[in-house]
Design a protein around this motif. Structure first.
Motif, PDB file in Angstrom:
ATOM      1  N   THR A 383       0.822  -1.218   0.000  1.00 34.66           N
ATOM      2  CA  THR A 383       0.000   0.000   0.000  1.00 34.66           C
ATOM      3  C   THR A 383       0.851   1.261   0.000  1.00 34.66           C
ATOM      4  OG1 THR A 383      -0.205  -0.108   2.417  1.00 34.66           O
ATOM      5  CG2 THR A 383      -1.961  -1.114   1.125  1.00 34.66           C
ATOM      6  N   ALA A 384       2.105   1.147   0.446  1.00 33.44           N
ATOM      7  CA  ALA A 384       3.008   2.303   0.396  1.00 33.44           C
ATOM      8  C   ALA A 384       3.751   2.390  -0.934  1.00 33.44           C
ATOM      9  CB  ALA A 384       4.017   2.228   1.544  1.00 33.44           C
ATOM     10  N   GLY A 385       3.661   1.341  -1.757  1.00 31.47           N
ATOM     11  CA  GLY A 385       4.355   1.337  -3.037  1.00 31.47           C
ATOM     12  C   GLY A 385       5.860   1.221  -2.899  1.00 31.47           C
ATOM     13  N   VAL A 386       6.323   0.517  -1.861  1.00 32.94           N
ATOM     14  CA  VAL A 386       7.759   0.394  -1.592  1.00 32.94           C
ATOM     15  C   VAL A 386       8.240  -1.007  -1.986  1.00 32.94           C
ATOM     16  CG1 VAL A 386       9.527   0.407   0.213  1.00 32.94           C
ATOM     17  CG2 VAL A 386       7.651   2.055   0.291  1.00 32.94           C
ATOM     18  N   PRO A 387       9.281  -1.116  -2.821  1.00 29.90           N
ATOM     19  CA  PRO A 387       9.813  -2.438  -3.172  1.00 29.90           C
ATOM     20  C   PRO A 387      10.472  -3.097  -1.966  1.00 29.90           C
ATOM     21  CG  PRO A 387      11.260  -0.717  -4.007  1.00 29.90           C
ATOM     22  CD  PRO A 387      10.048  -0.024  -3.453  1.00 29.90           C
ATOM     23  N   TYR A 394       9.862 -17.419   9.534  1.00 27.04           N
ATOM     24  CA  TYR A 394       9.075 -18.509  10.146  1.00 27.04           C
ATOM     25  C   TYR A 394       7.640 -18.477   9.602  1.00 27.04           C
ATOM     26  CZ  TYR A 394       7.899 -14.472  13.010  1.00 27.04           C
ATOM     27  OH  TYR A 394       7.522 -13.221  13.417  1.00 27.04           O
ATOM     28  N   ALA A 395       6.791 -19.373  10.121  1.00 28.86           N
ATOM     29  CA  ALA A 395       5.372 -19.460   9.736  1.00 28.86           C
ATOM     30  C   ALA A 395       5.255 -19.598   8.212  1.00 28.86           C
ATOM     31  CB  ALA A 395       4.594 -18.274  10.297  1.00 28.86           C
ATOM     32  N   GLU A 396       4.344 -18.817   7.590  1.00 33.33           N
ATOM     33  CA  GLU A 396       4.113 -18.965   6.147  1.00 33.33           C
ATOM     34  C   GLU A 396       4.970 -17.989   5.343  1.00 33.33           C
ATOM     35  OE1 GLU A 396       1.606 -15.299   6.694  1.00 33.33           O
ATOM     36  OE2 GLU A 396       2.615 -16.821   7.889  1.00 33.33           O
ATOM     37  N   GLN A 397       6.007 -17.415   5.967  1.00 31.07           N
ATOM     38  CA  GLN A 397       6.749 -16.329   5.319  1.00 31.07           C
ATOM     39  C   GLN A 397       7.555 -16.763   4.099  1.00 31.07           C
ATOM     40  OE1 GLN A 397       8.809 -14.666   8.700  1.00 31.07           O
ATOM     41  NE2 GLN A 397       6.871 -14.217   9.734  1.00 31.07           N
ATOM     42  N   LYS A 398       8.064 -17.999   4.092  1.00 30.54           N
ATOM     43  CA  LYS A 398       8.767 -18.474   2.892  1.00 30.54           C
ATOM     44  C   LYS A 398       7.792 -18.605   1.723  1.00 30.54           C
ATOM     45  CE  LYS A 398      12.422 -21.027   5.319  1.00 30.54           C
ATOM     46  NZ  LYS A 398      13.044 -22.362   5.535  1.00 30.54           N
ATOM     47  N   MET A 399       6.575 -19.034   2.020  1.00 31.26           N
ATOM     48  CA  MET A 399       5.549 -19.081   0.982  1.00 31.26           C
ATOM     49  C   MET A 399       5.263 -17.677   0.460  1.00 31.26           C
ATOM     50  SD  MET A 399       3.138 -21.743   3.100  1.00 31.26           S
ATOM     51  CE  MET A 399       1.669 -21.430   2.139  1.00 31.26           C
ATOM     52  N   ASN A 400       5.104 -16.729   1.365  1.00 33.32           N
ATOM     53  CA  ASN A 400       4.845 -15.344   0.954  1.00 33.32           C
ATOM     54  C   ASN A 400       5.960 -14.811   0.076  1.00 33.32           C
ATOM     55  OD1 ASN A 400       2.462 -15.328   2.419  1.00 33.32           O
ATOM     56  ND2 ASN A 400       3.342 -14.281   4.187  1.00 33.32           N
ATOM     57  N   LYS A 401       7.191 -15.204   0.396  1.00 30.07           N
ATOM     58  CA  LYS A 401       8.333 -14.764  -0.417  1.00 30.07           C
ATOM     59  C   LYS A 401       8.162 -15.196  -1.865  1.00 30.07           C
ATOM     60  CE  LYS A 401      11.586 -17.245  -1.224  1.00 30.07           C
ATOM     61  NZ  LYS A 401      12.032 -18.111  -2.349  1.00 30.07           N
ATOM     62  N   VAL A 402       7.709 -16.431  -2.076  1.00 35.30           N
ATOM     63  CA  VAL A 402       7.472 -16.921  -3.443  1.00 35.30           C
ATOM     64  C   VAL A 402       6.410 -16.068  -4.137  1.00 35.30           C
ATOM     65  CG1 VAL A 402       6.638 -18.867  -4.828  1.00 35.30           C
ATOM     66  CG2 VAL A 402       8.146 -19.285  -2.869  1.00 35.30           C
ATOM     67  N   PHE A 403       5.324 -15.783  -3.436  1.00 31.14           N
ATOM     68  CA  PHE A 403       4.242 -15.006  -4.034  1.00 31.14           C
ATOM     69  C   PHE A 403       4.704 -13.581  -4.350  1.00 31.14           C
ATOM     70  CE2 PHE A 403       1.814 -17.657  -0.725  1.00 31.14           C
ATOM     71  CZ  PHE A 403       1.863 -18.783  -1.532  1.00 31.14           C
ATOM     72  N   MET A 404       5.467 -12.982  -3.425  1.00 32.61           N
ATOM     73  CA  MET A 404       5.906 -11.599  -3.594  1.00 32.61           C
ATOM     74  C   MET A 404       6.877 -11.445  -4.757  1.00 32.61           C
ATOM     75  SD  MET A 404       6.423 -10.903   0.467  1.00 32.61           S
ATOM     76  CE  MET A 404       7.213  -9.292   0.358  1.00 32.61           C
ATOM     77  N   THR A 405       7.754 -12.434  -4.926  1.00 32.03           N
ATOM     78  CA  THR A 405       8.789 -12.320  -5.953  1.00 32.03           C
ATOM     79  C   THR A 405       8.337 -12.848  -7.308  1.00 32.03           C
ATOM     80  OG1 THR A 405       9.763 -14.448  -5.252  1.00 32.03           O
ATOM     81  CG2 THR A 405      10.669 -12.442  -4.275  1.00 32.03           C
ATOM     82  N   GLU A 406       7.510 -13.896  -7.329  1.00 32.67           N
ATOM     83  CA  GLU A 406       7.150 -14.546  -8.583  1.00 32.67           C
ATOM     84  C   GLU A 406       5.791 -14.142  -9.120  1.00 32.67           C
ATOM     85  OE1 GLU A 406       7.879 -18.765  -8.769  1.00 32.67           O
ATOM     86  OE2 GLU A 406       9.523 -18.643  -7.332  1.00 32.67           O
ATOM     87  N   ASP A 407       4.841 -13.837  -8.256  1.00 32.67           N
ATOM     88  CA  ASP A 407       3.490 -13.505  -8.703  1.00 32.67           C
ATOM     89  C   ASP A 407       3.202 -12.008  -8.668  1.00 32.67           C
ATOM     90  OD1 ASP A 407       2.267 -15.709  -9.679  1.00 32.67           O
ATOM     91  OD2 ASP A 407       0.885 -16.011  -8.017  1.00 32.67           O
ATOM     92  N   MET A 408       3.497 -11.379  -7.528  1.00 38.12           N
ATOM     93  CA  MET A 408       3.127  -9.976  -7.334  1.00 38.12           C
ATOM     94  C   MET A 408       4.148  -9.007  -7.925  1.00 38.12           C
ATOM     95  SD  MET A 408       2.010 -10.299  -3.344  1.00 38.12           S
ATOM     96  CE  MET A 408       1.086 -11.729  -2.784  1.00 38.12           C
ATOM     97  N   ARG A 441      14.858  -0.280 -10.311  1.00 45.36           N
ATOM     98  CA  ARG A 441      13.906   0.678 -10.878  1.00 45.36           C
ATOM     99  C   ARG A 441      12.651  -0.030 -11.384  1.00 45.36           C
ATOM    100  NH1 ARG A 441      18.596   3.627 -11.881  1.00 45.36           N
ATOM    101  NH2 ARG A 441      19.196   2.395 -13.714  1.00 45.36           N
ATOM    102  N   ASP A 442      12.851  -1.179 -12.025  1.00 46.29           N
ATOM    103  CA  ASP A 442      11.692  -1.942 -12.505  1.00 46.29           C
ATOM    104  C   ASP A 442      10.832  -2.404 -11.331  1.00 46.29           C
ATOM    105  OD1 ASP A 442      12.544  -1.639 -15.087  1.00 46.29           O
ATOM    106  OD2 ASP A 442      13.462  -3.636 -15.241  1.00 46.29           O
ATOM    107  N   LEU A 443      11.484  -2.815 -10.266  1.00 50.82           N
ATOM    108  CA  LEU A 443      10.748  -3.271  -9.084  1.00 50.82           C
ATOM    109  C   LEU A 443       9.958  -2.116  -8.467  1.00 50.82           C
ATOM    110  CD1 LEU A 443      10.584  -6.058  -7.732  1.00 50.82           C
ATOM    111  CD2 LEU A 443      12.319  -5.315  -6.109  1.00 50.82           C
ATOM    112  N   ARG A 444      10.556  -0.928  -8.430  1.00 52.29           N
ATOM    113  CA  ARG A 444       9.860   0.250  -7.900  1.00 52.29           C
ATOM    114  C   ARG A 444       8.642   0.598  -8.750  1.00 52.29           C
ATOM    115  NH1 ARG A 444      14.867   1.862  -6.331  1.00 52.29           N
ATOM    116  NH2 ARG A 444      15.362   2.925  -8.286  1.00 52.29           N
ATOM    117  N   THR A 445       8.795   0.452 -10.064  1.00 54.21           N
ATOM    118  CA  THR A 445       7.673   0.740 -10.967  1.00 54.21           C
ATOM    119  C   THR A 445       6.510  -0.207 -10.700  1.00 54.21           C
ATOM    120  OG1 THR A 445       9.173   1.567 -12.690  1.00 54.21           O
ATOM    121  CG2 THR A 445       6.966   0.870 -13.387  1.00 54.21           C
ATOM    122  N   ARG A 446       6.821  -1.513 -10.533  1.00 52.67           N
ATOM    123  CA  ARG A 446       5.755  -2.485 -10.264  1.00 52.67           C
ATOM    124  C   ARG A 446       5.129  -2.242  -8.896  1.00 52.67           C
ATOM    125  NH1 ARG A 446       9.476  -5.981 -12.764  1.00 52.67           N
ATOM    126  NH2 ARG A 446      10.155  -6.887 -10.786  1.00 52.67           N
ATOM    127  N   ALA A 447       5.954  -1.894  -7.909  1.00 53.34           N
ATOM    128  CA  ALA A 447       5.422  -1.617  -6.574  1.00 53.34           C
ATOM    129  C   ALA A 447       4.487  -0.409  -6.607  1.00 53.34           C
ATOM    130  CB  ALA A 447       6.568  -1.371  -5.588  1.00 53.34           C
TER     131      ALA A 447
END
Length: 478
Positions: A383-387, A394-408, A441-447
């Motif tokens: 929501t802040a638009g920050v890469p 721990y917990a589901e954070q490794k899963m979130n990493k996959v979603f953040m880097t590969e999907d989002m 820069r590309d990551l900032r644009t997507r964020a």
């Protein structure tokens, strides 16, 4: 006569805070809201005692009812995993929850919204003549899609998933998921008590009348579609999914709050736009002293400005007893390399234990976020638009990493987390890559694009607003 919505969050800041934001959505629609809190079994920021106080101050229109306390389990002396003890305690509170719900006239009780780890409260709703009960998932739709499909994958297995290592598993709606990235407790033998209990929780959470998820549809479209697909769990019709997020607080007023908030924001005011890297690892994120020093060396060598929240150290971040309260603040001078604070005083700020993360992420000076990939932090970064630099713990954070880097497309990973140690060289390299290169820069644009999508979802007529209206209509017309 106003109707009352009862919210029943799980223990922990990561569960209480987003449910507090959900409360605002109900209040804005004219409902009375009461949040029922189980007394924390011990005083710890990780279990939300201080967050409850902040929640009450930020939501004066919401009632908070703390259930009469039950003696807490012996966490320190028990051989059982703390999570099992917490679940056992939550079940014991069912009778007290029932007594409270019975104190509300039935015609006034709109619905009971329970945390994904409070599924035993479904039985309480059943005793009260069919009170509408809905599950709230403070995690994202992608994690929910995986966890919903896991019981089917595990059914009939004679061994756990740990032996599969990084073998990629196929789940509907998400990128192929390395087995090692699943919640650690789910890698054990399916008959192990902790694994079996968690799988049953994920199954039962889908037995309510619907599921409210802290996400917005365009961010996790594939996962949301999967949760609505009859093939997601063969032979089982899943309840409606309502994407009502991002549920993110608005931060604090500049002239209010505590000293730490004012210090952080005043320091950021003096920094150039998009020049500061924020490092913050959640309410339970702790590192060894050696890892803390390695981070410092990498930051210093990167040459970039930083705001770093340092918590108490932990010899083993996988220790299940990390939930136990810590008695003191970190000794910054002892933890960091000799002379580090002096050498970096013109471009860095180190704070103990807490910072106003939402305010910092939305400050014009903040240009990147090194995060543990907890879902609240992920939503705040989006929501802040920050890469983001992804360092799951721990917990589901490794899963979130996959979603953040590969999907989002909003983050890149710190690879050292796979071995449990990020070296200074990688810290320096990844900070430079994000802050200086075309990749960054590309990551900032997507964020920035994701930020606009989040804003659109929350506007009148946006997807999240429409989902919430649909949820309210479904409750009324059930």
């Amino acid at each position: 006569m106003k109707q009352t919505v009862v919210l029943y969050p799980g223990a922990g800041a990561g569960h209480i805070i987003p449910m507090g934001e959900l409360a605002k959505a109900f209040l804005n629609r004219g409902y009375d809201v009461t949040m029922v809190i189980v007394p924390p079994p011990f005083k710890s920021a990780a279990l939300g005692a201080s967050h409850v106080e902040r929640l009450a101050a930020a939501n004066p229109s919401m009632s908070i009812h703390v259930l009469p306390p039950i003696p807490a389990p012996d966490f320190a002396g028990s051989a059982k995993h703390p999570f099992l003890l917490v679940l056992q305690l939550m079940r014991q509170y069912n009778e007290r929850l029932e007594n409270f719900l019975r104190s509300i006239p039935r015609q006034r009780l709109h619905s009971l919204v329970i945390d994904m780890f409070c599924v035993d409260a479904i039985d309480v709703a059943g005793k009260l003549g069919g009170v509408p009960v809905y599950t709230f998932v403070p995690s994202g739709a992608s994690a929910l899609a995986v966890l919903t499909q896991l019981p089917t994958l595990m059914a009939g297995r004679q061994t756990g998933l740990k032996e599969l290592g990084d073998t990629r598993l196929e789940f509907l709606g998400v990128p192929p998921m390395p087995a090692s990235h699943l919640v650690a407790e789910l890698l054990e033998h399916p008959e192990e008590e902790l694994c079996k209990t968690m799988l049953s929780i994920f199954e039962r959470g889908m037995d309510s009348m619907g599921v409210l998820v802290n996400t917005f549809e365009s961010l996790e479209r594939r996962a949301v579609q999967a949760l609505r697909d009859p093939l997601c769990v063969p032979g089982k019709a899943l309840p409606p999914i309502y994407c009502v997020g991002p549920l993110v607080g608005g931060g604090g007023a500049r002239n209010g709050g505590n000293t730490e908030r004012q210090e952080c924001l005043a320091w950021l005011d003096a920094q150039p736009e998009r020049s500061v890297v924020l490092l913050c690892f959640g309410s339970m994120g702790a590192f060894s002293a050696e890892q803390t020093r390695e981070i410092a060396v990498g930051l210093e060598k990167s040459g970039h400005r930083f705001l770093w929240v340092v918590r108490m150290t932990a010899a083993n971040v996988d220790d299940p007893k990390r939930l136990m309260p810590r008695q003191s603040e970190p000794d910054i001078d002892a933890l960091l390399p000799e002379g580090f604070l002096e050498r970096t005083k013109d471009r860095g700020l180190v704070v103990k234990s807490w910072a106003p993360q939402v305010d910092v992420l939305n400050h014009p000076a903040t240009g990147a976020f090194v995060t543990h990939c907890g879902w609240n932090s992920t939503m705040e970064g989006v929501t802040a638009g920050v890469p983001m630099l992804c360092w799951p713990l721990y917990a589901e954070q490794k899963m979130n990493k996959v979603f953040m880097t590969e999907d989002m497309g909003v983050g890149m990973e710190m690879q050292g987390y796979e071995t449990g140690f990020v070296k200074a060289e990688e810290m320096e390299k990844k900070v430079r890559l994000l802050m200086e290169s075309d990749v960054g820069r590309d990551l900032r644009t997507r964020a920035a694009a994701r930020k606009k999508e989040a804003e659109a979802a929350l506007k009148d007529g946006g997807s999240s607003q429409a989902a919430f209206v649909q949820f309210l209509s479904d409750v009324e017309n059930r």
